[in-house]
Design an enzyme around this catalytic site. Structure first.
Site, PDB file in Angstrom:
ATOM      1  N   HIS A   1       3.961   1.383   2.344  1.00  0.00           N
ATOM      2  CA  HIS A   1       5.176   0.708   1.863  1.00  0.00           C
ATOM      3  C   HIS A   1       5.883   1.577   0.822  1.00  0.00           C
ATOM      4  O   HIS A   1       7.113   1.642   0.783  1.00  0.00           O
ATOM      5  CB  HIS A   1       4.823  -0.632   1.206  1.00  0.00           C
ATOM      6  CG  HIS A   1       4.255  -1.662   2.136  1.00  0.00           C
ATOM      7  ND1 HIS A   1       2.953  -2.101   2.046  1.00  0.00           N
ATOM      8  CD2 HIS A   1       4.811  -2.362   3.156  1.00  0.00           C
ATOM      9  CE1 HIS A   1       2.735  -3.034   2.967  1.00  0.00           C
ATOM     10  NE2 HIS A   1       3.837  -3.202   3.658  1.00  0.00           N
TER      11      HIS A   1
ATOM     12  N   HIS B   1       0.868  -1.184   0.000  1.00  0.00           N
ATOM     13  CA  HIS B   1       0.000   0.000   0.000  1.00  0.00           C
ATOM     14  C   HIS B   1       0.898   1.226   0.000  1.00  0.00           C
ATOM     15  O   HIS B   1       2.134   1.121   0.017  1.00  0.00           O
ATOM     16  CB  HIS B   1      -0.942  -0.041   1.206  1.00  0.00           C
ATOM     17  CG  HIS B   1      -0.253  -0.293   2.519  1.00  0.00           C
ATOM     18  ND1 HIS B   1       0.616   0.616   3.096  1.00  0.00           N
ATOM     19  CD2 HIS B   1      -0.258  -1.372   3.346  1.00  0.00           C
ATOM     20  CE1 HIS B   1       1.075   0.133   4.231  1.00  0.00           C
ATOM     21  NE2 HIS B   1       0.574  -1.088   4.410  1.00  0.00           N
TER      22      HIS B   1
END
Ligand code: AMP
Length: 284
Positions: A37, A34
Site C-alpha cells: 500500500h 503494508h
C-alpha cells in the site's frame, strides 16, 4: 494529516485544495496497510499535490461466508504509517453512511470483469465498482492509484472510468513482494509459519510456468503443469491459472505466446485448520 470520517468534512478539505488549483491523487484501500500500500502512496505523491487515502472494508464486495468480519482492522497503526509517508488526508467513512437503508443502486462492469475472479466470486466486482464509484464521487480525484496485484480489478476500474466518463486518470502500480516473491497482502496476516512457507512457493511455480511458455510451450501445457505443481506442493485447490492478453484480458489466440501476456493465478493455500486464497499475476 487530516483524519476525516464525515462526507461533509471530506468535501470541505477537497474543495479548499481544488480552489487552490492543487491536483488530488487518491489511493483507495481496505486498511491493514503494508509496504505494498505504501508504494502506492509514494507513487501518488509523485503524481500530484495532495494525497488522499481511504480506509474502508467494503461490505458489498464480500460474499456471505467470506472473511468480512475477520478481515484485519488496524486503523491506529495505518494512520501512523500514512502520516509518516506525508499523506494529506485519510478518509475513514463508516459503513452506515456509505450504504444507507435506502441504497438501491448497483454498478456492473462487463467484459474484463467477467471470468477469472467472477467465476469464483460472482458479485465481487459489482461491490468494487460500486464503492469505487461512490468514493470517486466523494473525493473527486484527478488521479487514482490501484495495484497490479489485483490485476483484473485494475482492468475493471479502467473500463468503469472510461465507460462512465469519470474524469479521473487511473494509474497502475507494480506488485510489491517480499524477499521470497510472495505478493504483499493484508490477508498474509492470517498465515502461520507453515502456511507462509507454502504461500511463498507460489512465486517459483509461476515463474517456471512463465519460463515454459517463453520457451515455446503451449499455454495449456504450461498452466496445467503449474496447477499440478501447486497441488503437489500442498495447495488444497487451484481456482485458475490462466494466460490472458494484458489489456483486454482475452484468451490468447492459437494458445502460444505471441507478445506480452499476463499469467493470473488464484489458489487456496492451507493454513492451520482453514486456508487462505491467494491471487497473484505475472507479466510474460
Ligand atoms: P486492498 O487494501 O487490499 O483493497 O488494496 C488496496 C490497493 O492496494 C489496491 O489497489 C491493491 O491492488 C493494492 N495492493 C495491495 N497489495 C499490493 C501489492 N502487494 N503490491 C501493489 N499493490 C498492492
Amino acid at each position: 494529516m487530516k483524519r476525516i470520517r464525515s462526507e461533509k468534512g471530506l468535501r470541505k478539505a477537497i474543495w479548499a485544495w481544488r480552489k487552490a488549483g492543487e491536483k488530488i491523487v487518491f489511493v483507495p484501500t481496505m486498511g491493514a496497510l503494508h509496504e505494498g500500500h505504501l508504494t502506492l502512496v509514494r507513487l501518488a505523491k509523485k503524481h500530484g499535490d495532495r494525497v488522499v487515502v481511504s480506509i474502508f472494508v467494503n461490505p458489498t464486495q464480500f460474499a456471505p461466508g467470506e472473511d468480512l468480519d475477520a478481515y484485519p482492522r488496524t486503523e491506529k497503526e495505518d494512520a501512523r504509517l500514512l502520516k509518516a509517508e506525508g499523506v494529506d488526508l485519510v478518509y475513514i467513512p463508516d459503513p452506515q453512511t456509505m450504504y444507507n437503508v435506502h441504497h438501491a443502486t448497483s454498478v456492473t462492469v462487463g467484459g474484463v470483469a467477467k471470468g477469472l475472479e467472477t467465476d469464483y466470486r460472482p458479485t465481487f466486482f459489482d461491490g468494487v465498482a460500486l464503492v469505487v464509484t461512490k468514493l470517486f464521487n466523494r473525493v473527486q480525484p484527478d488521479m487514482a492509484i490501484f495495484g497490479e496485484k489485483d490485476y483484473q480489478q485494475l482492468a475493471t476500474i479502467r473500463r468503469l472510468v472510461e465507460d462512465l466518463d469519470m474524469p479521473t486518470k487511473i494509474i497502475g502500480a507494480p506488485i510489491a513482494r517480499d524477499e521470497f516473491g510472495l505478493a504483499l497482502s493484508s490477508r498474509n496476516a492470517y498465515f502461520d509459519e507453515t502456511g507462509l512457507a507454502l504461500a511463498r512457493k507460489l512465486n517459483g511455480i509461476m515463474k517456471r510456468c512463465a519460463a515454459d511458455m517463453r520457451d515455446g510451450q503451449h499455454v495449456d501445457t504450461a498452466t496445467d503443469a503449474a496447477k499440478a505443481a501447486l497441488l503437489a506442493a500442498g495447495y488444497s485447490s487451484v481456482d485458475y491459472v490462466e494466460v490472458r492478453s494484458p489489456n483486454s484480458l482475452t484468451v490468447l489466440e492459437g494458445g502460444y505466446l505471441n507478445g506480452p501476456a499476463r499469467v493470473l493465478v488464484a489458489a487456496h493455500c492451507p493454513n492451520g485448520k482453514s486456508s487462505v486464497r491467494l491471487i497473484d499475476n505475472f507479466a510474460v
